[in-house]
Write a protein that holds these residues in place. Structure first.
Motif, PDB file in Angstrom:
ATOM      1  N   GLN A 174       0.815  -1.211   0.000  1.00  0.00           N
ATOM      2  CA  GLN A 174       0.000   0.000   0.000  1.00  0.00           C
ATOM      3  C   GLN A 174       0.851   1.264   0.000  1.00  0.00           C
ATOM      4  O   GLN A 174       0.419   2.316  -0.465  1.00  0.00           O
ATOM      5  CB  GLN A 174      -0.966  -0.014   1.193  1.00  0.00           C
ATOM      6  N   GLN A 175       2.090   1.167   0.484  1.00  0.00           N
ATOM      7  CA  GLN A 175       2.993   2.314   0.426  1.00  0.00           C
ATOM      8  C   GLN A 175       3.341   2.632  -1.029  1.00  0.00           C
ATOM      9  O   GLN A 175       3.422   3.797  -1.419  1.00  0.00           O
ATOM     10  CB  GLN A 175       4.255   2.028   1.230  1.00  0.00           C
ATOM     11  N   GLN A 176       3.552   1.581  -1.828  1.00  0.00           N
ATOM     12  CA  GLN A 176       3.831   1.803  -3.246  1.00  0.00           C
ATOM     13  C   GLN A 176       2.589   2.298  -3.973  1.00  0.00           C
ATOM     14  O   GLN A 176       2.686   3.105  -4.899  1.00  0.00           O
ATOM     15  CB  GLN A 176       4.352   0.518  -3.898  1.00  0.00           C
ATOM     16  N   LEU A 177       1.409   1.822  -3.558  1.00  0.00           N
ATOM     17  CA  LEU A 177       0.171   2.320  -4.158  1.00  0.00           C
ATOM     18  C   LEU A 177       0.001   3.814  -3.875  1.00  0.00           C
ATOM     19  O   LEU A 177      -0.474   4.567  -4.724  1.00  0.00           O
ATOM     20  CB  LEU A 177      -1.024   1.539  -3.614  1.00  0.00           C
ATOM     21  N   SER A 178       0.408   4.224  -2.690  1.00  0.00           N
ATOM     22  CA  SER A 178       0.346   5.643  -2.337  1.00  0.00           C
ATOM     23  C   SER A 178       1.303   6.456  -3.217  1.00  0.00           C
ATOM     24  O   SER A 178       0.967   7.552  -3.673  1.00  0.00           O
ATOM     25  CB  SER A 178       0.714   5.820  -0.854  1.00  0.00           C
ATOM     26  N   THR A 179       2.490   5.888  -3.468  1.00  0.00           N
ATOM     27  CA  THR A 179       3.451   6.554  -4.354  1.00  0.00           C
ATOM     28  C   THR A 179       2.906   6.616  -5.777  1.00  0.00           C
ATOM     29  O   THR A 179       3.058   7.616  -6.477  1.00  0.00           O
ATOM     30  CB  THR A 179       4.799   5.812  -4.345  1.00  0.00           C
ATOM     31  N   LEU A 180       2.248   5.539  -6.212  1.00  0.00           N
ATOM     32  CA  LEU A 180       1.639   5.513  -7.544  1.00  0.00           C
ATOM     33  C   LEU A 180       0.598   6.618  -7.668  1.00  0.00           C
ATOM     34  O   LEU A 180       0.529   7.317  -8.693  1.00  0.00           O
ATOM     35  CB  LEU A 180       0.995   4.143  -7.799  1.00  0.00           C
ATOM     36  N   SER A 181      -0.197   6.801  -6.629  1.00  0.00           N
ATOM     37  CA  SER A 181      -1.206   7.863  -6.629  1.00  0.00           C
ATOM     38  C   SER A 181      -0.549   9.236  -6.771  1.00  0.00           C
ATOM     39  O   SER A 181      -0.998  10.089  -7.544  1.00  0.00           O
ATOM     40  CB  SER A 181      -2.014   7.806  -5.328  1.00  0.00           C
ATOM     41  N   GLU A 182       0.557   9.419  -6.051  1.00  0.00           N
ATOM     42  CA  GLU A 182       1.283  10.696  -6.105  1.00  0.00           C
ATOM     43  C   GLU A 182       1.858  10.942  -7.507  1.00  0.00           C
ATOM     44  O   GLU A 182       1.780  12.058  -8.032  1.00  0.00           O
ATOM     45  CB  GLU A 182       2.419  10.674  -5.078  1.00  0.00           C
ATOM     46  N   ILE A 183       2.406   9.883  -8.111  1.00  0.00           N
ATOM     47  CA  ILE A 183       2.986  10.006  -9.449  1.00  0.00           C
ATOM     48  C   ILE A 183       1.908  10.347 -10.468  1.00  0.00           C
ATOM     49  O   ILE A 183       2.062  11.262 -11.294  1.00  0.00           O
ATOM     50  CB  ILE A 183       3.718   8.707  -9.849  1.00  0.00           C
ATOM     51  N   MET A 184       0.769   9.637 -10.424  1.00  0.00           N
ATOM     52  CA  MET A 184      -0.309   9.873 -11.379  1.00  0.00           C
ATOM     53  C   MET A 184      -0.907  11.267 -11.212  1.00  0.00           C
ATOM     54  O   MET A 184      -1.242  11.937 -12.188  1.00  0.00           O
ATOM     55  CB  MET A 184      -1.401   8.813 -11.224  1.00  0.00           C
ATOM     56  N   LYS A 185      -0.998  11.714  -9.980  1.00  0.00           N
ATOM     57  CA  LYS A 185      -1.515  13.064  -9.729  1.00  0.00           C
ATOM     58  C   LYS A 185      -0.619  14.117 -10.367  1.00  0.00           C
ATOM     59  O   LYS A 185      -1.084  15.142 -10.868  1.00  0.00           O
ATOM     60  CB  LYS A 185      -1.617  13.297  -8.223  1.00  0.00           C
ATOM     61  N   ALA A 186       0.706  13.829 -10.382  1.00  0.00           N
ATOM     62  CA  ALA A 186       1.670  14.779 -10.941  1.00  0.00           C
ATOM     63  C   ALA A 186       1.723  14.720 -12.466  1.00  0.00           C
ATOM     64  O   ALA A 186       1.707  15.757 -13.133  1.00  0.00           O
ATOM     65  CB  ALA A 186       3.062  14.512 -10.365  1.00  0.00           C
ATOM     66  N   VAL A 187       1.759  13.494 -13.036  1.00  0.00           N
ATOM     67  CA  VAL A 187       1.993  13.371 -14.480  1.00  0.00           C
ATOM     68  C   VAL A 187       0.709  13.363 -15.313  1.00  0.00           C
ATOM     69  O   VAL A 187       0.733  13.664 -16.500  1.00  0.00           O
ATOM     70  CB  VAL A 187       2.830  12.111 -14.806  1.00  0.00           C
ATOM     71  N   ASP A 188      -0.421  12.977 -14.687  1.00  0.00           N
ATOM     72  CA  ASP A 188      -1.687  12.941 -15.425  1.00  0.00           C
ATOM     73  C   ASP A 188      -2.831  13.286 -14.468  1.00  0.00           C
ATOM     74  O   ASP A 188      -3.615  12.413 -14.075  1.00  0.00           O
ATOM     75  CB  ASP A 188      -1.905  11.554 -16.042  1.00  0.00           C
ATOM     76  N   PRO A 189      -2.922  14.559 -14.086  1.00  0.00           N
ATOM     77  CA  PRO A 189      -3.927  14.959 -13.086  1.00  0.00           C
ATOM     78  C   PRO A 189      -5.371  14.674 -13.507  1.00  0.00           C
ATOM     79  O   PRO A 189      -6.216  14.388 -12.658  1.00  0.00           O
ATOM     80  CB  PRO A 189      -3.681  16.466 -12.913  1.00  0.00           C
ATOM     81  N   VAL A 207      20.086   8.619  -8.794  1.00  0.00           N
ATOM     82  CA  VAL A 207      21.324   9.040  -8.143  1.00  0.00           C
ATOM     83  C   VAL A 207      21.686  10.468  -8.554  1.00  0.00           C
ATOM     84  O   VAL A 207      22.090  11.284  -7.727  1.00  0.00           O
ATOM     85  CB  VAL A 207      22.473   8.064  -8.493  1.00  0.00           C
ATOM     86  N   LYS A 208      21.508  10.778  -9.818  1.00  0.00           N
ATOM     87  CA  LYS A 208      21.829  12.123 -10.309  1.00  0.00           C
ATOM     88  C   LYS A 208      21.004  13.200  -9.604  1.00  0.00           C
ATOM     89  O   LYS A 208      21.478  14.297  -9.336  1.00  0.00           O
ATOM     90  CB  LYS A 208      21.587  12.210 -11.818  1.00  0.00           C
ATOM     91  N   THR A 209      19.748  12.866  -9.333  1.00  0.00           N
ATOM     92  CA  THR A 209      18.847  13.853  -8.722  1.00  0.00           C
ATOM     93  C   THR A 209      18.730  13.699  -7.216  1.00  0.00           C
ATOM     94  O   THR A 209      18.094  14.528  -6.560  1.00  0.00           O
ATOM     95  CB  THR A 209      17.434  13.735  -9.342  1.00  0.00           C
ATOM     96  N   GLY A 210      19.326  12.641  -6.665  1.00  0.00           N
ATOM     97  CA  GLY A 210      19.231  12.397  -5.231  1.00  0.00           C
ATOM     98  C   GLY A 210      17.880  11.892  -4.792  1.00  0.00           C
ATOM     99  O   GLY A 210      17.567  11.866  -3.601  1.00  0.00           O
ATOM    100  N   MET A 211      17.053  11.423  -5.742  1.00  0.00           N
ATOM    101  CA  MET A 211      15.690  10.956  -5.430  1.00  0.00           C
ATOM    102  C   MET A 211      15.691   9.445  -5.227  1.00  0.00           C
ATOM    103  O   MET A 211      15.041   8.703  -5.942  1.00  0.00           O
ATOM    104  CB  MET A 211      14.733  11.317  -6.554  1.00  0.00           C
ATOM    105  N   VAL A 212      16.455   8.966  -4.254  1.00  0.00           N
ATOM    106  CA  VAL A 212      16.535   7.527  -4.013  1.00  0.00           C
ATOM    107  C   VAL A 212      15.499   7.164  -2.955  1.00  0.00           C
ATOM    108  O   VAL A 212      15.600   7.563  -1.804  1.00  0.00           O
ATOM    109  CB  VAL A 212      17.950   7.118  -3.554  1.00  0.00           C
ATOM    110  N   ASP A 213      14.504   6.400  -3.368  1.00  0.00           N
ATOM    111  CA  ASP A 213      13.392   6.040  -2.480  1.00  0.00           C
ATOM    112  C   ASP A 213      12.907   4.657  -2.873  1.00  0.00           C
ATOM    113  O   ASP A 213      12.500   4.428  -4.007  1.00  0.00           O
ATOM    114  CB  ASP A 213      12.256   7.058  -2.618  1.00  0.00           C
ATOM    115  N   SER A 214      12.942   3.711  -1.917  1.00  0.00           N
ATOM    116  CA  SER A 214      12.574   2.330  -2.228  1.00  0.00           C
ATOM    117  C   SER A 214      11.121   2.204  -2.671  1.00  0.00           C
ATOM    118  O   SER A 214      10.755   1.260  -3.368  1.00  0.00           O
ATOM    119  CB  SER A 214      12.808   1.427  -1.006  1.00  0.00           C
ATOM    120  N   GLN A 215      10.272   3.151  -2.264  1.00  0.00           N
ATOM    121  CA  GLN A 215       8.871   3.077  -2.657  1.00  0.00           C
ATOM    122  C   GLN A 215       8.642   3.620  -4.072  1.00  0.00           C
ATOM    123  O   GLN A 215       7.578   3.466  -4.638  1.00  0.00           O
ATOM    124  CB  GLN A 215       8.005   3.847  -1.647  1.00  0.00           C
TER     125      GLN A 215
END
Length: 445
Positions: free
Chosen positions: A273-288, A372-380
């Motif tokens: 469900q943590q990854q599902l929450s991340t998926l929701s955040e990504i979709m909200k950003a790229v395809d509102p 790594v280039k952007t420092g956005m390292v997140d397992s979720q």
């Protein structure tokens, strides 16, 4: 020649005759010049065994891995071995791991003798009925303590090496662990009997038993996770690709490290469900617009993508295509420090990012390199999450036009089985990642 690739795959992953009509069509075909071949794999090693991982990653990201070498390549992709190690280093480590596995297996066999006997537990009572009458854990601990006591008249040893008497609470904890472990063995049996049953490989009871043993011993070792449905889908291809059971166990253990959090259960939620929450955040950003439409359908929690992420798209692709997808993902997510992370958990990327140069960056997979280039390292924010987002994007028009409820969403996504192109899906996921990271960077400025 046109059908030679398909014929070759059939030789490695033979489908039972009666199941062929029901199995999704395979899209993956080994391609000369793109797929990592046995010859290219062999030439990627130096005389003493150092592996040119950057060269290997480039080839895998272009065309996957030939079936004849998948098992040994996966061991590197999943961090079982360090590419900078020698043949001698790896042989020594492999032997140590095999000894450790044999020790755990022996420990489990004392509790359930059918483990390692080419059989799987078929009923809930099979464990109890197959056991000899033995002392309980607490009785055994007490007996062990008595056995270690000095004989009459003998002086107790004053050596610092004398083990302390195990407290009663430890015996109770061990007894609880044994009880919980035995309770999940039946569920493992049920899942083994229905995992990849279309494959000739699993017509053999010995091969079924191999899968069962690996899962049972993993559940014993990782008692925090134990066993959760879906883990057999992750383990099955590894059990097929690696002949030695201990090697297959360690490869599965490394694969689980990538998705382990997905299987963590609490009374209220599962880790995925943590990854599902991340998926929701990504979709909200790229395809509102699509995100809002799904929210209006009460699907803003993205539970319809639960299965995709839980078993890494095993059900959306044919068996062969799912293997191709996994190795593409693992190659794209590859981090050259993965072996060190697992062997020395305190290792981090932070100390090397400042000195990062182009040569070092090439040792990372495409996806991880961008992180790594952007420092956005997140397992979720794993590639699987962006892959799920790319699937939703691919079905954007249908979802917006036809989905009037969550049942419609499930049906549209259910139609994906066998129709997805693994490489294209990964490429689209990388594009979404790039778009998402750019938007996050702008938010931070």
């Amino acid at each position: 020649m046109k059908n030679s690739g398909a014929t070759e795959l059939d030789d490695f992953y033979e489908i039972r005759q009666e199941c062929q009509a029901d199995v999704p069509k395979t899209r993956f075909k080994p391609r000369a010049g793109k797929t990592l071949s046995a010859r290219k794999w062999k030439t990627a090693f130096s005389p003493d065994g150092h592996l040119d991982m950057a060269k290997v990653l480039r080839r895998i990201q272009r065309g996957g891995v030939h079936p004849s070498i998948k098992g040994e390549v996966w061991e590197f992709l999943l961090g079982c071995f360090d590419p900078n190690s020698t043949y001698e280093d790896r042989n020594r480590l492999r032997e140590l791991r095999r000894e450790q596995y044999a020790s755990w297996k022996s420990e489990c066999q004392k509790l359930v003798p059918i483990i390692g006997k080419g059989r799987i537990m078929m009923t809930p009572l099979a464990v109890e009925s197959s056991q000899p009458a033995e002392k309980s854990s607490s009785q055994s601990a007490e007996q062990s303590s008595n056995d270690d006591a000095p004989e009459d008249g003998a002086e107790p040893s004053s050596s610092d090496d004398t083990p302390e008497v195990t407290p009663q609470i430890d015996a109770e904890a061990q007894e609880k662990k044994v009880k919980e472990w035995k309770q999940i063995l039946y569920q493992i049996s049920l899942d083994v009997l229905r995992t990849d049953r279309s494959l000739v490989f699993y017509e053999s009871e010995i091969n079924q038993s191999k899968l069962w043993d690996i899962l049972a011993i993993y559940a014993w070792v990782d008692d925090d996770i134990g066993y959760v449905q879906g883990m057999s889908d992750i383990c099955s291809p590894i059990a097929i690709l690696l002949e030695n059971e201990a090697d297959a166990f360690w490869c599965f253990e490394r694969a689980m490290r990538k998705v382990r959090d997905n299987f963590k259960c609490t009374t209220n939620s599962m880790g995925v469900q943590q990854q599902l929450s991340t998926l929701s955040e990504i979709m909200k950003a790229v395809d509102p617009k699509l995100h809002q439409h799904l929210e209006d359908l009460d699907g803003g929690q993205y539970l319809f993508a639960f299965r995709m992420l839980m078993v890494i798209f095993r059900r959306e692709f044919s068996f062969v295509d799912s293997l191709f997808l996994w190795e593409l993902m693992w190659a794209m997510e590859y981090n050259p420090n993965i072996f060190a992370y697992y062997e020395c958990p305190n290792t981090t990327d932070k100390s090397i990012v400042a000195k990062m140069d182009e040569k070092l960056l090439k040792q990372y997979g495409k996806f991880e390199r961008a992180n790594v280039k952007t420092g956005m390292v997140d397992s979720q924010s794993a590639l699987a999450v962006f892959l799920a987002a790319s699937v939703l994007e691919a079905k954007n028009k249908r979802l917006m036009k036809e989905a009037k409820g969550l049942d419609d969403v499930a049906k549209i996504l259910g139609d994906l089985t066998g129709s997805l192109d693994a490489k294209k899906a990964c490429e689209e996921a990388l594009k979404l990642q790039k778009k998402y990271l750019k938007m996050k960077k702008l938010e931070g400025t």
